[in-house]
Design a protein around this motif. Structure first.
Motif, PDB file in Angstrom:
ATOM      1  N   GLY A 293     -30.409  -7.361 -25.239  1.00 52.79           N
ATOM      2  CA  GLY A 293     -30.178  -6.586 -26.455  1.00 52.79           C
ATOM      3  C   GLY A 293     -29.427  -7.329 -27.536  1.00 52.79           C
ATOM      4  N   SER A 294     -29.060  -8.591 -27.278  1.00 54.83           N
ATOM      5  CA  SER A 294     -28.302  -9.355 -28.282  1.00 54.83           C
ATOM      6  C   SER A 294     -29.206  -9.955 -29.358  1.00 54.83           C
ATOM      7  CB  SER A 294     -27.518 -10.482 -27.603  1.00 54.83           C
ATOM      8  OG  SER A 294     -28.415 -11.465 -27.074  1.00 54.83           O
ATOM      9  N   GLY A 295     -30.492 -10.092 -29.020  1.00 55.54           N
ATOM     10  CA  GLY A 295     -31.412 -10.709 -29.970  1.00 55.54           C
ATOM     11  C   GLY A 295     -31.345 -12.222 -29.972  1.00 55.54           C
ATOM     12  N   GLN A 296     -30.539 -12.805 -29.055  1.00 57.57           N
ATOM     13  CA  GLN A 296     -30.356 -14.257 -28.992  1.00 57.57           C
ATOM     14  C   GLN A 296     -30.471 -14.757 -27.564  1.00 57.57           C
ATOM     15  OE1 GLN A 296     -26.546 -15.093 -30.721  1.00 57.57           O
ATOM     16  NE2 GLN A 296     -26.950 -13.871 -32.555  1.00 57.57           N
ATOM     17  N   LEU A 297     -30.929 -16.000 -27.452  1.00 58.07           N
ATOM     18  CA  LEU A 297     -31.002 -16.652 -26.146  1.00 58.07           C
ATOM     19  C   LEU A 297     -30.139 -17.902 -26.173  1.00 58.07           C
ATOM     20  CD1 LEU A 297     -34.832 -16.433 -25.348  1.00 58.07           C
ATOM     21  CD2 LEU A 297     -32.991 -15.076 -24.322  1.00 58.07           C
ATOM     22  N   ASN A 298     -29.420 -18.140 -25.085  1.00 60.69           N
ATOM     23  CA  ASN A 298     -28.585 -19.338 -24.975  1.00 60.69           C
ATOM     24  C   ASN A 298     -29.396 -20.464 -24.340  1.00 60.69           C
ATOM     25  OD1 ASN A 298     -26.444 -17.898 -26.013  1.00 60.69           O
ATOM     26  ND2 ASN A 298     -25.609 -17.360 -23.996  1.00 60.69           N
TER      27      ASN A 298
END
Length: 368
Positions: free
Chosen positions: A161-166
């Motif tokens: 749900g953050s909209g980002q991938l590490n």
């Protein structure tokens, strides 16, 4: 293709006042207006002139332009800020990011621009009209969620749900974490399993909206009117954007406008200016009487106070300036010619005394 210097576009120097910039813009805008100029590149030149004026007429934008030119990193001009993703990605690479906007936070919708063409007197007196614009609105079927009624979007399982991938990377500085937009949910943090059939999962639909616009009296060419809340729909419950109506004012066949003042030229006969007369002069509000004193010279200007354009901000009204132009008759009868010859003989065939100084200057100029 690189952009031309804004000062070069308007034909002014860097020390030009706001009034000088405005005057140069009006002149060029009239010249390249697409409704007047039918040349192939007229519209591009008009946009270039408008862009230059928008920057140089704003003190803050002008100051930044004088400092950075077209490479201002905060204005999207390119140049120093173009490093394949911008400074944000560089900081993300070395420090792991963390400053990106919440993808589920409410965001205001985009602003819209509409160009309205007005007749000269419509701009002077103002009008109320209805326009129709295409814009995105919140889908009423799914109330903007993008999901089929009875269902709701699910949290993206890939980014939580953050909209980002590490993404971990090995660099000369060690092992660092680089954050990127999640390609599974395109940064929204949500996954829609069953999409709304009306909007296809977008949460917005494109419609044509009719809007009532009140054009204020005294609006001028190139000015704009802000209509709050009539732009694109917001995202995640955010407010809509605004609509900016930009005005193109057609030139008048008799009047010429400069700010709140009106200028015109009245043709008069030799007899009228020599003997004096009372004439009728067209104004924006009908005809008025104007006394022409005996001996009036061609080029003389008369001012009609309060007969100009009402100030768009309600600060009084401009004046009308009337310039006298003596018309020389072309097709004279023999009797008229004889009378003129007789007049010339009686006056000695020379200018009257009040013009002696002028002709003396002309003689001295020829003698060097």
């Amino acid at each position: 293709m690189s952009k031309r210097d804004y000062y070069e576009v308007l034909g002014v120097d860097k020390n030009a006042s706001v009034d000088e910039v405005k005057k140069a813009y009006r002149k060029l805008a009239r010249k390249y207006h697409p409704d007047v100029n039918k040349e192939a590149d007229a519209e591009d030149k008009f946009k270039e002139v408008k862009e230059a004026y928008d920057t140089l007429s704003d003190p803050q934008k002008k100051a930044r332009y004088d400092q950075f030119g077209h490479t201002d990193p905060n204005q999207g001009f390119g140049g120093a800020g173009d490093f394949g993703g911008g400074f944000g990605d560089i900081f993300d690479m070395f420090f792991g990011g963390g400053g990106r906007r919440n993808p589920n936070a409410p965001r205001q919708g985009a602003d819209l621009q509409y160009t309205m063409t007005l007749e000269f007197k419509e701009a002077v007196f103002g009008k109320e009209t209805e326009i129709e614009i295409p814009r995105e609105e919140t889908c009423q079927t799914c109330t903007g969620s993008g999901a089929k009624p009875g269902t709701k979007p699910e949290t993206c399982s890939h980014c939580g749900g953050s909209g980002q991938l590490n993404v971990e990377q090995n660099t000369p500085f060690g092992r660092v974490v680089n954050r990127r937009v999640c390609h599974h949910c395109q940064g929204t943090g949500k996954f829609i399993k069953e999409k709304c059939t009306t909007c296809g999962g977008k949460g917005k639909v494109r419609k044509r909206k009719k809007i009532n616009v009140k054009v204020p009296a005294g609006i001028d060419h190139g000015q704009q009117l802000r209509v709050s809340g009539q732009g694109e729909a917001g995202t995640n419950g955010g407010p809509p954007g605004d609509l900016f109506v930009v005005f193109n004012v057609k030139p008048h066949e008799f009047f010429e406008r400069d700010g709140d003042d009106i200028y015109c030229e009245m043709p008069l006969t030799f007899a009228q200016v020599a003997l004096g007369d009372e004439i009728e002069v067209p104004t924006l509000n009908g005809k008025v009487k104007l006394k022409i004193p005996a001996g009036t010279q061609t080029g003389t200007n008369f001012r009609l106070r309060g007969k100009g354009v009402p100030n768009v901000h309600g600060r009084g009204q401009g004046d009308q300036h009337v310039k006298v132009r003596v018309v020389t008759p072309k097709n004279l009868t023999e009797k008229e010619k004889d009378l003129i010859r007789e007049f010339a003989q009686m006056s000695g065939g020379r200018p009257d005394e009040q013009n002696d100084n002028f002709f003396a200057k002309v003689k001295r100029a020829f003698k060097g």
